[in-house]
Design a protein around this motif. Sequence first.
Motif, mmCIF file in Angstrom:
data_model
loop_
_atom_site.group_PDB
_atom_site.id
_atom_site.type_symbol
_atom_site.label_atom_id
_atom_site.label_comp_id
_atom_site.label_asym_id
_atom_site.label_seq_id
_atom_site.Cartn_x
_atom_site.Cartn_y
_atom_site.Cartn_z
ATOM 1 N N UNK A 202 0.869 -1.183 0.000
ATOM 2 C CA UNK A 202 0.000 0.000 0.000
ATOM 3 C C UNK A 202 0.901 1.226 0.000
ATOM 4 N N UNK A 203 1.149 1.840 -1.175
ATOM 5 C CA UNK A 203 2.097 2.947 -1.249
ATOM 6 C C UNK A 203 1.562 4.288 -0.787
ATOM 7 N N UNK A 204 0.230 4.401 -0.626
ATOM 8 C CA UNK A 204 -0.352 5.693 -0.246
ATOM 9 C C UNK A 204 -1.753 5.438 0.308
ATOM 10 N N UNK A 205 -2.019 5.933 1.509
ATOM 11 C CA UNK A 205 -3.302 5.662 2.157
ATOM 12 C C UNK A 205 -4.321 6.749 1.849
ATOM 13 N N UNK A 230 2.517 -7.281 4.671
ATOM 14 C CA UNK A 230 1.976 -5.958 4.366
ATOM 15 C C UNK A 230 3.141 -5.008 4.194
ATOM 16 N N UNK A 231 3.337 -4.514 2.984
ATOM 17 C CA UNK A 231 4.479 -3.657 2.674
ATOM 18 C C UNK A 231 4.069 -2.186 2.765
ATOM 19 N N UNK A 232 4.580 -1.493 3.795
ATOM 20 C CA UNK A 232 4.299 -0.071 3.997
ATOM 21 C C UNK A 232 5.563 0.780 3.812
ATOM 22 N N UNK A 233 6.544 0.238 3.135
ATOM 23 C CA UNK A 233 7.756 1.011 2.866
ATOM 24 C C UNK A 233 7.445 2.122 1.863
ATOM 25 N N UNK A 234 7.981 3.294 2.139
ATOM 26 C CA UNK A 234 7.769 4.486 1.315
ATOM 27 C C UNK A 234 6.296 4.886 1.234
ATOM 28 N N UNK A 286 8.657 -1.970 6.926
ATOM 29 C CA UNK A 286 8.745 -0.514 7.090
ATOM 30 C C UNK A 286 10.175 -0.057 6.814
ATOM 31 N N UNK A 287 10.312 1.244 6.533
ATOM 32 C CA UNK A 287 11.638 1.843 6.403
ATOM 33 C C UNK A 287 11.536 3.334 6.707
ATOM 34 N N UNK A 288 12.589 4.103 6.397
ATOM 35 C CA UNK A 288 12.571 5.530 6.718
ATOM 36 C C UNK A 288 11.561 6.303 5.884
ATOM 37 N N UNK A 289 11.091 5.714 4.803
ATOM 38 C CA UNK A 289 10.066 6.353 3.996
ATOM 39 C C UNK A 289 8.660 6.053 4.470
ATOM 40 N N UNK A 290 8.538 5.306 5.565
ATOM 41 C CA UNK A 290 7.229 5.037 6.165
ATOM 42 C C UNK A 290 6.900 6.177 7.123
ATOM 43 N N UNK A 291 5.794 6.861 6.894
ATOM 44 C CA UNK A 291 5.466 8.004 7.733
ATOM 45 C C UNK A 291 3.978 8.220 7.875
ATOM 46 N N UNK A 296 1.009 4.784 11.993
ATOM 47 C CA UNK A 296 -0.069 4.443 12.917
ATOM 48 C C UNK A 296 -0.397 2.955 12.803
ATOM 49 N N UNK A 297 -0.412 2.441 11.568
ATOM 50 C CA UNK A 297 -0.671 1.017 11.345
ATOM 51 C C UNK A 297 0.443 0.170 11.954
ATOM 52 N N UNK A 298 1.689 0.510 11.654
ATOM 53 C CA UNK A 298 2.825 -0.255 12.155
ATOM 54 C C UNK A 298 2.870 -0.243 13.680
ATOM 55 N N UNK A 299 2.598 0.914 14.280
ATOM 56 C CA UNK A 299 2.605 1.004 15.740
ATOM 57 C C UNK A 299 1.528 0.156 16.377
ATOM 58 N N UNK A 300 0.352 0.106 15.756
ATOM 59 C CA UNK A 300 -0.750 -0.703 16.278
ATOM 60 C C UNK A 300 -0.412 -2.187 16.206
ATOM 61 N N UNK A 301 0.146 -2.637 15.082
ATOM 62 C CA UNK A 301 0.506 -4.046 14.922
ATOM 63 C C UNK A 301 1.606 -4.442 15.901
ATOM 64 N N UNK A 302 2.588 -3.545 16.070
ATOM 65 C CA UNK A 302 3.696 -3.842 16.984
ATOM 66 C C UNK A 302 3.232 -3.907 18.433
ATOM 67 N N UNK A 303 2.482 -2.901 18.879
ATOM 68 C CA UNK A 303 2.069 -2.838 20.281
ATOM 69 C C UNK A 303 1.104 -3.960 20.655
ATOM 70 N N UNK A 304 0.253 -4.357 19.717
ATOM 71 C CA UNK A 304 -0.711 -5.426 20.003
ATOM 72 C C UNK A 304 -0.097 -6.814 19.822
ATOM 73 N N UNK A 305 1.136 -6.843 19.350
ATOM 74 C CA UNK A 305 1.847 -8.083 19.061
ATOM 75 C C UNK A 305 1.082 -8.953 18.066
ATOM 76 N N UNK A 306 0.375 -8.285 17.200
ATOM 77 C CA UNK A 306 -0.388 -8.989 16.176
ATOM 78 C C UNK A 306 0.514 -9.518 15.072
#
Length: 421
Positions: A202-205, A230-234, A286-291, A296-306
Motif C-alpha cells: 500500500x504505497x499511499x493511504x 503488508x508492505x508499507x515502505x515508502x 517498514x523503512x525511513x520512507x514510512x510516515x 499508525x498502522x505499524x505502531x498498532x501491529x507492533x504494540x498489540x503483538x499482532x
Amino acid sequence: MNSKSKYAVLLLSSALVIYAIIGGMLGRVSAQNGSYQQLSIFMEVLSRIQNDYVDEPSINNAVNGAIRGLLENVDPYAAYLSPQEVAFYKAYSPYKTPGIGVVLAKRFGYPIIVSAIPGGSAANAKLGSGDMIESIDGVTTREMNLVQINALLANPPGRPVALSVIRRRKTEPEAVTLNRDVVQSPAVEAKRIEGNIAYVKVPYLAPGKTLEAKKQLDGLLKGGATQVILDLRYSAGGEEAEAVELANLFMESGTIGYIEGQKFPKKLLQANPNGTLTKAPLVVLVNQGTGGPAELVAGAIADSRRGQIVGVKTFGTGSVQRLMPLENGSGLLLSVAKYYTPSGKQIQMPEIQLSGIKPTIEVLDAVDEVVDLNEGEELEVQPPAPKTKEPVAADEDRQLKKAIEFFKDPVQATKAAKPAA
C-alpha cells in the motif's frame, strides 16, 4: 524614526504589556521560567535594531522574522501565513493540487522528502526519502514553512519547476527540473509469493485504498494464501481513517492508537470486530520512507503483538495542525495534538533520533547499509541476522527476503499471529 515605525513599536510594546499583565493575573508567566526577562531582552534587542542599526530597518520584517524563529523552535510544522497563503492552505488537496508528488517534512530547517509517490515527477526523477530540497525556482527554502513550499511546488501549474536538491548522503546540490502535475494515488499491489504468502503493498493511504487492499487480500486468502506480508515502505501520505481501517483488517479488538494534545481531548482510535478480515500470521515491512498514517498502522501491529515489524525505523511524523485566524486575514497554523501508539509512544518526538516506530526485526536494505539508523538501540524482540561477508546484489530486497525466511520457520511464523495477552 518615521511614523510607521513608531506605530509598529508602540503596538508591539502595548501587546507585550497586555500579555505581561494577563500572564501575571493568570499565573501563566512567572519569574521562575524567565518569561519576563526574555520579553525584556526581546524589547531591548528590537530597540537597539531600531536606533543603532546602520540602516533604517523594516520593523515589519524584523517582527515577522522573530515570529518565524519562535514557531520553528517550537514546532517545525507550524506556520505564520499571509492571507494568500491561508487561501492556498484551505484550497490545497494532495489529490487535486498540482505538485511533484512528494510527502514532505521539516528537518534541520529545510524540507525533506519523506516519500516520493509512485508515478509522480519526483519519483520518476529518482528522488526519494531523505533528499533535501534546498531551493525552488532559485528561492531558498531555509525560512519557508511547508505551506509556502507546497505553494511554490504547485504554482504556476503546468510549468516546470527547477529544484536544487541535496540527495541523501550527498554534500553537493544537484539541479533537477520537474513537471508540476496532479499526481494520482498509486494502486495497491497484491500478489501471491512463495506459494502461500499474500504480499500486499500500500504505497499511499488515500481514501478508498484500504477497501482496495481488502478486496485484493481477500481474493488471495480465498485462493489459498495462509500468511500475509503488508508492505508499507515508502508509504507516508494519506488519511487517518484509512490507517485505522487498514490496521483493523488484522485486529479484532483493542486500541489502534490515539490522538491527544494540551487542549485537545484524548481521542481513541479503536478496532471494530466487524472490520477484521484475517487472523493469518502477519509481517509488516517498514523503512525511513514510512510516515504518518502508515506509522499508525505499524505502531498498532507492533504494540498489540499482532505481527512482526521488519525493516528499519520509520520517519516519525504524526501530528494534527489547526488553522487559527489572525488579523487582516492572516493565520497561524499550529500543531495541537500528536498521534500515539496503543502503548503511549509518541510517533513524532521533539528529538529526531527518538521519533518513529522501531522494527521488531531490524534489517538494513541496500540503500541503508552505509549508516546504521538505529545504532546503539536494542531491538525488543529479535536481533538482526549476523552480517555476512558474502557479496550481496545491490538490488536484492533484503527486507522482503527476511520476511519470507521468517515465515519458513514454524516457530517464528506462529509468533507473527500471536496477539497481546
